[in-house]
Each structure stands twice: as C-alpha cells, then as structure tokens.
Motif scaffolding. Structure first.
Motif, PDB file in Angstrom:
ATOM      1  N   ALA A  89     126.104 -54.474  53.364  1.00 50.57           N
ATOM      2  CA  ALA A  89     125.302 -53.129  53.625  1.00 50.57           C
ATOM      3  C   ALA A  89     124.191 -53.329  52.539  1.00 50.57           C
ATOM      4  O   ALA A  89     124.735 -53.642  51.232  1.00 50.57           O
ATOM      5  CB  ALA A  89     126.042 -51.782  53.759  1.00 50.57           C
ATOM      6  N   ASN A  90     122.880 -53.376  52.039  1.00 49.65           N
ATOM      7  CA  ASN A  90     122.357 -53.185  51.304  1.00 49.65           C
ATOM      8  C   ASN A  90     121.775 -52.172  51.272  1.00 49.65           C
ATOM      9  O   ASN A  90     121.144 -51.823  52.197  1.00 49.65           O
ATOM     10  CB  ASN A  90     121.092 -54.473  51.350  1.00 49.65           C
ATOM     11  CG  ASN A  90     121.579 -55.508  51.470  1.00 49.65           C
ATOM     12  OD1 ASN A  90     122.172 -56.022  50.374  1.00 49.65           O
ATOM     13  ND2 ASN A  90     121.468 -56.383  52.598  1.00 49.65           N
ATOM     14  N   TRP A  91     121.119 -50.970  50.087  1.00 51.21           N
ATOM     15  CA  TRP A  91     120.755 -50.175  49.395  1.00 51.21           C
ATOM     16  C   TRP A  91     119.272 -50.705  49.110  1.00 51.21           C
ATOM     17  O   TRP A  91     119.998 -51.101  47.793  1.00 51.21           O
ATOM     18  CB  TRP A  91     121.451 -48.698  49.235  1.00 51.21           C
ATOM     19  CG  TRP A  91     120.810 -47.969  48.474  1.00 51.21           C
ATOM     20  CD1 TRP A  91     120.420 -46.677  48.876  1.00 51.21           C
ATOM     21  CD2 TRP A  91     120.482 -47.283  47.688  1.00 51.21           C
ATOM     22  NE1 TRP A  91     119.827 -46.068  48.566  1.00 51.21           N
ATOM     23  CE2 TRP A  91     119.999 -46.288  46.634  1.00 51.21           C
ATOM     24  CE3 TRP A  91     120.493 -48.211  45.854  1.00 51.21           C
ATOM     25  CZ2 TRP A  91     119.303 -45.877  45.839  1.00 51.21           C
ATOM     26  CZ3 TRP A  91     119.519 -47.880  45.044  1.00 51.21           C
ATOM     27  CH2 TRP A  91     119.086 -46.790  45.249  1.00 51.21           C
ATOM     28  N   VAL A 103     121.400 -52.975  46.516  1.00 56.43           N
ATOM     29  CA  VAL A 103     122.765 -52.710  45.765  1.00 56.43           C
ATOM     30  C   VAL A 103     123.449 -53.450  46.916  1.00 56.43           C
ATOM     31  O   VAL A 103     123.014 -52.799  47.893  1.00 56.43           O
ATOM     32  CB  VAL A 103     123.541 -51.939  44.902  1.00 56.43           C
ATOM     33  CG1 VAL A 103     124.895 -51.714  45.138  1.00 56.43           C
ATOM     34  CG2 VAL A 103     122.677 -50.840  44.498  1.00 56.43           C
ATOM     35  N   GLY A 104     124.051 -54.420  47.159  1.00 54.78           N
ATOM     36  CA  GLY A 104     125.243 -55.236  48.077  1.00 54.78           C
ATOM     37  C   GLY A 104     126.203 -54.759  48.121  1.00 54.78           C
ATOM     38  O   GLY A 104     127.225 -56.080  48.047  1.00 54.78           O
ATOM     39  N   GLY A 133     133.889 -56.836  48.345  1.00 52.63           N
ATOM     40  CA  GLY A 133     133.035 -57.253  46.688  1.00 52.63           C
ATOM     41  C   GLY A 133     131.180 -56.310  47.043  1.00 52.63           C
ATOM     42  O   GLY A 133     131.362 -55.219  47.816  1.00 52.63           O
ATOM     43  N   CYS A 134     131.104 -56.285  45.800  1.00 49.92           N
ATOM     44  CA  CYS A 134     129.575 -56.406  45.239  1.00 49.92           C
ATOM     45  C   CYS A 134     128.408 -56.288  44.068  1.00 49.92           C
ATOM     46  O   CYS A 134     129.160 -57.153  43.389  1.00 49.92           O
ATOM     47  CB  CYS A 134     130.028 -54.260  45.014  1.00 49.92           C
ATOM     48  SG  CYS A 134     128.673 -53.341  45.099  1.00 49.92           S
ATOM     49  N   LEU A 135     127.482 -56.609  45.308  1.00 51.38           N
ATOM     50  CA  LEU A 135     125.671 -57.168  44.138  1.00 51.38           C
ATOM     51  C   LEU A 135     125.019 -55.974  44.401  1.00 51.38           C
ATOM     52  O   LEU A 135     125.011 -55.564  44.391  1.00 51.38           O
ATOM     53  CB  LEU A 135     125.435 -58.334  44.903  1.00 51.38           C
ATOM     54  CG  LEU A 135     126.450 -59.476  45.498  1.00 51.38           C
ATOM     55  CD1 LEU A 135     125.996 -60.250  46.510  1.00 51.38           C
ATOM     56  CD2 LEU A 135     127.092 -60.105  44.213  1.00 51.38           C
ATOM     57  N   VAL A 136     124.577 -56.521  42.508  1.00 50.60           N
ATOM     58  CA  VAL A 136     123.707 -55.523  42.301  1.00 50.60           C
ATOM     59  C   VAL A 136     122.671 -56.223  41.818  1.00 50.60           C
ATOM     60  O   VAL A 136     122.662 -57.318  40.689  1.00 50.60           O
ATOM     61  CB  VAL A 136     124.277 -54.442  40.997  1.00 50.60           C
ATOM     62  CG1 VAL A 136     122.734 -53.825  40.736  1.00 50.60           C
ATOM     63  CG2 VAL A 136     124.940 -54.177  40.953  1.00 50.60           C
ATOM     64  N   GLY A 137     121.265 -55.740  42.778  1.00 53.84           N
ATOM     65  CA  GLY A 137     120.270 -57.384  42.382  1.00 53.84           C
ATOM     66  C   GLY A 137     119.286 -56.613  42.337  1.00 53.84           C
ATOM     67  O   GLY A 137     118.723 -55.540  42.809  1.00 53.84           O
ATOM     68  N   THR A 148     115.401 -63.305  47.086  1.00 51.36           N
ATOM     69  CA  THR A 148     116.473 -62.442  46.164  1.00 51.36           C
ATOM     70  C   THR A 148     117.421 -62.322  44.768  1.00 51.36           C
ATOM     71  O   THR A 148     117.676 -63.527  45.120  1.00 51.36           O
ATOM     72  CB  THR A 148     117.318 -61.042  46.767  1.00 51.36           C
ATOM     73  OG1 THR A 148     118.479 -62.236  47.845  1.00 51.36           O
ATOM     74  CG2 THR A 148     116.721 -60.464  47.826  1.00 51.36           C
ATOM     75  N   LEU A 149     117.771 -61.907  43.609  1.00 52.00           N
ATOM     76  CA  LEU A 149     118.717 -62.455  43.122  1.00 52.00           C
ATOM     77  C   LEU A 149     119.034 -61.318  42.423  1.00 52.00           C
ATOM     78  O   LEU A 149     118.996 -60.291  42.341  1.00 52.00           O
ATOM     79  CB  LEU A 149     117.905 -62.639  41.469  1.00 52.00           C
ATOM     80  CG  LEU A 149     118.382 -63.488  40.815  1.00 52.00           C
ATOM     81  CD1 LEU A 149     119.525 -64.514  40.784  1.00 52.00           C
ATOM     82  CD2 LEU A 149     117.441 -63.685  39.430  1.00 52.00           C
TER      83      LEU A 149
END
Length: 191
Positions: A89-91, A103-104, A133-137, A148-149
């Motif tokens: 998911a992406n917010w 935030v993914g 997992g969780c990414l912030v970019g 996206t980065l």
C-alpha cells in the motif's frame, strides 16, 4: 507481530471496498527499479488508487546472478537466485500520484537459494519466509512519468533459518538475520 499483520490485512481488504469522492488524475502507476536492472534484478510493482490518498497493489522481484568463489573448498562459482511476491500500500501526504511524501507498508513472501560445488558434489543454501516492511520517501510526478526515492526497514515474520545441504546430503539449519534496511529508487508511469 500477529496484530500488526492483522491490521495490515484489514487495511488492504477494507480499503479496496471504500468509495472516494475525488478521482485521482490516474488510476494506476506501473513502476520498476532501474538500478536493479543494471545488476540483473527485475523488480516491478503496480499500484491502483483506492482513495484520494491511498494506493494498493502487487509487487514482484526476481534476481539471478553468479559470484566467483574465492574459497578453495568450493570448485565452482556461487549461483544465487532470489524471488519475492507481495502486496504493498502507499499513502501519499498530498494525494495519490502528487509530488510529496509517501509511506509504503508492505507484506511479502521471499525466497533465496545459493548453489555451488565442492570436491564431492553440490552444496546448497536455501531460505524463505514472510516479511513485513515499510518505506518512507518522496515522489516526483509529471504528466504520466514519475520517480520515487525512499528508505525504510523490513523484518522477517516467523522462522529465519537458512537450510544448508552439503555434498553428502546432510542438512543443517543456520540462524540468519531477519531484519534489515530497505531502499527504493523507481521510475514509473501513471495511466
């Protein structure tokens, strides 16, 4: 950990049923990792807008390569393959497919295998499991092209052992690290 998994699953299931008032400029975003392609990895994901701020969709990754063996005990290169399939998911803070912070969170199943030979035959190491997992970019979006980065972390859920089978067929379980850093640089197209 089970509670986190249940909350994430509930988010994925319930968010697809939600209706939203504003329609984003595009419904889908197809992305790939150009750096991964340079090293032979194929990583893609497809996101679908489900609310003005949220997207959800599958992500896939496959990587196969060889490394030269410097250990005299092994008579061939290390052949390495890994694959991953998951849901992400992406917010988006400023709205779906709009420049700004995102935030993914994700959950995926990954597996990896290493094969080489010694004087007596084949030696393998295998591992697989579920990962959260969780990414912030930050994302930059132009007409249909985007970039996206992001950075973040991922952790294994459950068993984190590597199964090693030597050339005589004897199997040993070896503990492995189940948490790590996650990085992302993707190029994409919205449609």
């Amino acid at each position: 950990m089970k509670n986190v998994l249940m909350v994430l699953t509930a988010l994925f299931v319930s968010s697809s049923a939600m209706a939203y008032d504003q329609k984003p400029t595009a419904d889908y975003n197809f992305r790939f990792s150009p750096i991964g392609l340079l090293v032979g990895s194929i990583g893609v994901d497809l996101s679908k807008a489900i609310t003005p701020e949220w997207t959800v969709g599958p992500e896939l990754n496959y990587w196969k390569f060889s490394l030269s063996s410097t250990d005299a005990a092994y008579t061939s290169d290390y052949d390495i393959s890994s694959s991953k399939i998951g849901v992400r998911a992406n917010w988006y803070k400023n709205g779906v497919y709009t420049d700004g912070l995102y935030v993914g969170p994700s959950i995926s199943y990954a597996s990896a295998k290493v094969t080489t030979t010694d004087a007596l035959g084949e030696v393998t190491g295998e591992a697989s499991g579920l990962f959260l997992g969780c990414l912030v970019g930050y994302g930059w979006f132009w007409d249909s092209f985007n970039m996206t980065l992001a950075g973040g972390a991922q952790t294994g859920l459950g068993d984190t052992k590597v199964k090693v089978t030597d050339s005589s067929g004897e199997t040993t379980d070896v503990s492995s690290l189940s948490a790590g850093v996650a990085l992302e640089y993707n190029l994409g197209w919205t449609f």
